[in-house]
Motif scaffolding. Structure first.
Motif, PDB file in Angstrom:
ATOM      1  N   ILE A  59      -5.702  -4.077  -3.149  1.00  0.00           N
ATOM      2  CA  ILE A  59      -4.738  -2.983  -3.013  1.00  0.00           C
ATOM      3  C   ILE A  59      -3.914  -2.850  -4.291  1.00  0.00           C
ATOM      4  O   ILE A  59      -3.692  -1.752  -4.802  1.00  0.00           O
ATOM      5  CB  ILE A  59      -3.780  -3.252  -1.832  1.00  0.00           C
ATOM      6  CG1 ILE A  59      -4.559  -3.437  -0.531  1.00  0.00           C
ATOM      7  CG2 ILE A  59      -2.764  -2.130  -1.703  1.00  0.00           C
ATOM      8  CD1 ILE A  59      -3.717  -4.005   0.608  1.00  0.00           C
ATOM      9  N   ALA A  60      -3.473  -3.974  -4.807  1.00  0.00           N
ATOM     10  CA  ALA A  60      -2.551  -3.955  -5.943  1.00  0.00           C
ATOM     11  C   ALA A  60      -3.193  -3.358  -7.178  1.00  0.00           C
ATOM     12  O   ALA A  60      -2.550  -2.598  -7.913  1.00  0.00           O
ATOM     13  CB  ALA A  60      -2.069  -5.380  -6.243  1.00  0.00           C
ATOM     14  N   THR A 115       0.821  -1.216   0.000  1.00  0.00           N
ATOM     15  CA  THR A 115       0.000   0.000   0.000  1.00  0.00           C
ATOM     16  C   THR A 115       0.852   1.261   0.000  1.00  0.00           C
ATOM     17  O   THR A 115       0.540   2.236  -0.680  1.00  0.00           O
ATOM     18  CB  THR A 115      -0.896   0.025   1.259  1.00  0.00           C
ATOM     19  OG1 THR A 115      -1.510  -1.241   1.434  1.00  0.00           O
ATOM     20  CG2 THR A 115      -1.965   1.106   1.144  1.00  0.00           C
ATOM     21  N   GLU A 158       2.890   0.915 -10.671  1.00  0.00           N
ATOM     22  CA  GLU A 158       1.782   0.117 -11.159  1.00  0.00           C
ATOM     23  C   GLU A 158       2.147  -1.321 -10.830  1.00  0.00           C
ATOM     24  O   GLU A 158       3.209  -1.813 -11.249  1.00  0.00           O
ATOM     25  CB  GLU A 158       1.609   0.300 -12.666  1.00  0.00           C
ATOM     26  CG  GLU A 158       0.452  -0.502 -13.213  1.00  0.00           C
ATOM     27  CD  GLU A 158       0.303  -0.352 -14.722  1.00  0.00           C
ATOM     28  OE1 GLU A 158      -0.656  -0.891 -15.258  1.00  0.00           O
ATOM     29  OE2 GLU A 158       1.157   0.291 -15.356  1.00  0.00           O
ATOM     30  N   ILE A 159       1.304  -1.992 -10.070  1.00  0.00           N
ATOM     31  CA  ILE A 159       1.638  -3.356  -9.655  1.00  0.00           C
ATOM     32  C   ILE A 159       1.327  -4.304 -10.812  1.00  0.00           C
ATOM     33  O   ILE A 159       0.249  -4.236 -11.410  1.00  0.00           O
ATOM     34  CB  ILE A 159       0.854  -3.757  -8.392  1.00  0.00           C
ATOM     35  CG1 ILE A 159       1.163  -2.780  -7.236  1.00  0.00           C
ATOM     36  CG2 ILE A 159       1.178  -5.194  -7.966  1.00  0.00           C
ATOM     37  CD1 ILE A 159       2.613  -2.724  -6.822  1.00  0.00           C
ATOM     38  N   GLY A 162      -5.794   1.271   0.087  1.00  0.00           N
ATOM     39  CA  GLY A 162      -4.795   2.097  -0.584  1.00  0.00           C
ATOM     40  C   GLY A 162      -5.341   3.262  -1.380  1.00  0.00           C
ATOM     41  O   GLY A 162      -4.580   4.113  -1.834  1.00  0.00           O
TER      42      GLY A 162
END
Lengths: 428, 428
Positions: free
Chosen positions: B214-215, B145, B152-153, B329
């Motif tokens: 979150i991602a 988070t 960018e995950i 997040g």
């Protein structure tokens, strides 16, 4: 809170450019996550005309980072110039005086002047954040300061200089000497302009000193770090250590002992099956130990444009979100002065020496160890080469004082050729 | 800010007692770090008289967690009861309605009701934190988070159920069947009261769904997680995979694809030299990948009194320090609804089957794969046992649709005995 957070970036090398790329690419994402836009307002570097592969035309330009630091239209001063004196220090001080929050990748500056800077910033109600200064893209400062805030920290360890780990693993993989791999790494641009910062353990020592301060509530004390570089590690030791089930790493270790704070950055043996032992190439790893959590291990890229910029942006996003924590995890004025303890924690040692081909030679060495109160865990003698034979000894736990006594006694035995090598074995 | 932060703890099992121990032991340390005292005011559990080995006499007692949640004298409601309906849900809702911040270890509750709870909390200006709900003592929620907020995950992976990893590594080490090790683990108390939560991948699936949200900025979607437990993993597959350089892990993987969000929790093969492959026993590991940072790996204890209480206290300390971040997040109302994509990302597969001792048998299998557009990377046929021979195939990357087609075709060849085993190989 929809006011933009306005950034000024001092330094447009690899990391500075990486920050510009993230802000330009992910403007919408950052705004959504922070609840407010994050904008670059002004930048500063040595050359205005150099092509850096990013469009800087919408940002104000300052030739002087101190002028940048004082601009009315920035909220956060990002220092990615480097150097622990001169412009980096002056600009950071100016930014604090002008009421800016600071995000810094400058491990040397903070390891040497961190206490004074933190006090100044906290007096001004500002924060200094430095995730990028330690272990690149790994969120280790955050994990230690915040993630383990409920723990009494018992030990911090880490491989925090990728260049050194590259050299050591490359020596083993290719069977090359330290000198050969050093030259190779230097030609590949893996080493600092002054390579001693890397191979002398200084850069990694700066990082360890920063983590120690957070971990143990002490004022950052780089002078208290016992430094030993990797220049004395031989390919023979790497091979022999491997034979005994160990890898050699430039390992930083910080522990609070009954005699004070012990901080070491030195070549150590670690079991080859441990996460630290398995760490290859330029990757970094930090091990954090606390009384509640026991142990966590963090692994990731220790350098490079993307990872370092990622860490800078973590700090920027915290500030954008209004999340503020003391530089070293507690108000700087409450940090105690560290009392350096050298060689306080006993450990087993790896010893390698050349034993002359004389009757009773091994017995004399074993006797010298016994006289120093050191007992032997394992020993190997290899075949004679000319007039001497390599002997490896792994001792049980001993103090370094006792070990040094034994090393002196070895000379008196008259059966040891040259200087014995002694490397600490760290329990991980 | 020197007003104490006042805690109410609902649940006095292992974790609740761990929190009490930390607050009692480290009162001064917590106050120094947070800049204010952190105090337990009231507790709640089923039995008031049970001896838990800690002194609870200075805290108010509530039989009903809902009553605890509504008390005027607490700021933070800590939910360590568990269960995704009933008291845990009612008490959490009551605490939000009463204006409390929430710290929760309850992965099931949040994976199923997280979106509604987060919206309610954010409407009330409160936070919900859940570091302890995912991977125990590892600060993975915080790392994702906050630590990677500039990224960018691209992928989240993890071994997040220690019991399953214990079973799989114990099977390999001892050469035992799944059933034998399952019974052993159950007797040792390593499994939930309903073991299917562990071995069916449900518990780990809850954790993956939380990290995915979150991602990728999506509403937590546990129903979108493809679940496959470890019950079908045989000792033969573990041995054969090892022969080919792989380990079998219950691996969670979440990725955003062009077709939507793919979330899988299933047995996968990973290279035995990778950090995931080297993970032994009950330890957890989470791998986070972002466009700037590339990859970080976090390793640590996934359960237990100290580690879980450490994670709870991390959240408590954030709140004490005034550090507030949205549950997932970004504001819960900005999270997009996840569009589940099943089997979107191609991968190589490991196939094991028994081939009947008939002429041209191997050719028929190879032909069926070719017809499905699947090419073979490596193949091994072992000696015949009675009338059939084990054959192992590692394919190149393929879609699961193509693979399933080939598995159906295998039946028509008339040379494959029983059902072939197919396990995805995840690139790590």
């Amino acid at each position: 809170m929809t006011t933009p957070l306005r950034l000024g970036i001092a330094g447009l090398g690899t990391v500075g450019v990486g920050i510009v790329r993230i802000v330009q690419k992910h403007g919408a994402l950052l705004a959504t996550r922070a609840g407010r836009p994050v904008e670059i307002v002004a930048v500063s570097a040595r050359s205005k005309t150099k092509d850096r592969g990013v469009d800087l035309s919408q940002y104000a330009w300052e030739d002087d980072p101190v002028t940048l630091a004082k601009r009315d239209d920035i909220d956060v001063f990002i220092e990615v110039m480097g150097g622990h004196e001169g412009p980096a220090k002056h600009a950071t001080e100016a930014a604090i005086a002008a009421g800016k929050d600071i995000v810094s990748a400058n491990k040397a500056l903070l390891a040497i002047h961190g206490q004074a800077l933190a006090v100044a910033a906290e007096d001004a109600g500002r924060v200094i954040r430095f995730e990028a200064a330690v272990a690149g893209g790994i969120p280790v400062v955050k994990s230690l300061t915040e993630g383990l805030a409920g723990n009494e920290i018992t030990r911090v360890m880490g491989v925090m200089n990728g260049s050194c780990n590259y050299i050591l693993t490359r020596m083993e993989d290719a069977g090359l000497s330290y000198e050969a791999v050093f030259d190779e790494a230097n030609q590949l641009g893996f080493l600092e302009a002054d390579p001693e910062l890397d191979v002398g353990g200084i850069d990694a020592g700066h990082k360890l000193a920063l983590l120690s301060s957070i971990a143990f509530g002490t004022q950052v004390d780089f002078d208290g770090v016992e430094l030993e570089g990797i220049g004395s590690v031989t390919i023979e030791d790497i091979h022999q250590a491997a034979d005994m089930g160990y890898k050699i790493k430039l390992l930083g270790v910080a522990q609070m002992t009954g005699r004070g704070l012990e901080q070491r950055m030195s070549p150590c043996l670690v079991p080859d099956t441990s996460p630290l032992g398995q760490l290859q190439g330029g990757t970094n790893m930090v091990v954090l130990e606390g009384d509640a959590v026991s142990q966590i291990v963090l692994r990731g890229p220790g350098a490079g444009e993307g990872p370092t910029a990622s860490a800078i942006m973590a700090d920027v996003m915290d500030i954008a979100r209004g999340m503020r924590v003391s530089t070293f995890g507690q108000p700087a004025k409450t940090l105690r002065k560290a009392r350096p303890a050298r060689a306080a924690v006993p450990a087993p040692y790896y010893l390698r020496m050349q034993l002359l081909d004389k009757p009773g030679a091994l017995a004399k060495v074993a006797h010298a160890l016994g006289e120093a109160g050191i007992s032997i865990d394992r020993m190997r003698q290899y075949g004679h080469q000319d007039t001497s034979a390599p002997v490896l000894i792994v001792t049980h736990k001993t103090t370094r004082t006792a070990l040094e006594e034994a090393l002196v006694d070895f000379k008196d035995t008259g059966v040891v050729s040259g200087d014995p090598v002694a490397i600490r074995i760290e329990a991980v």
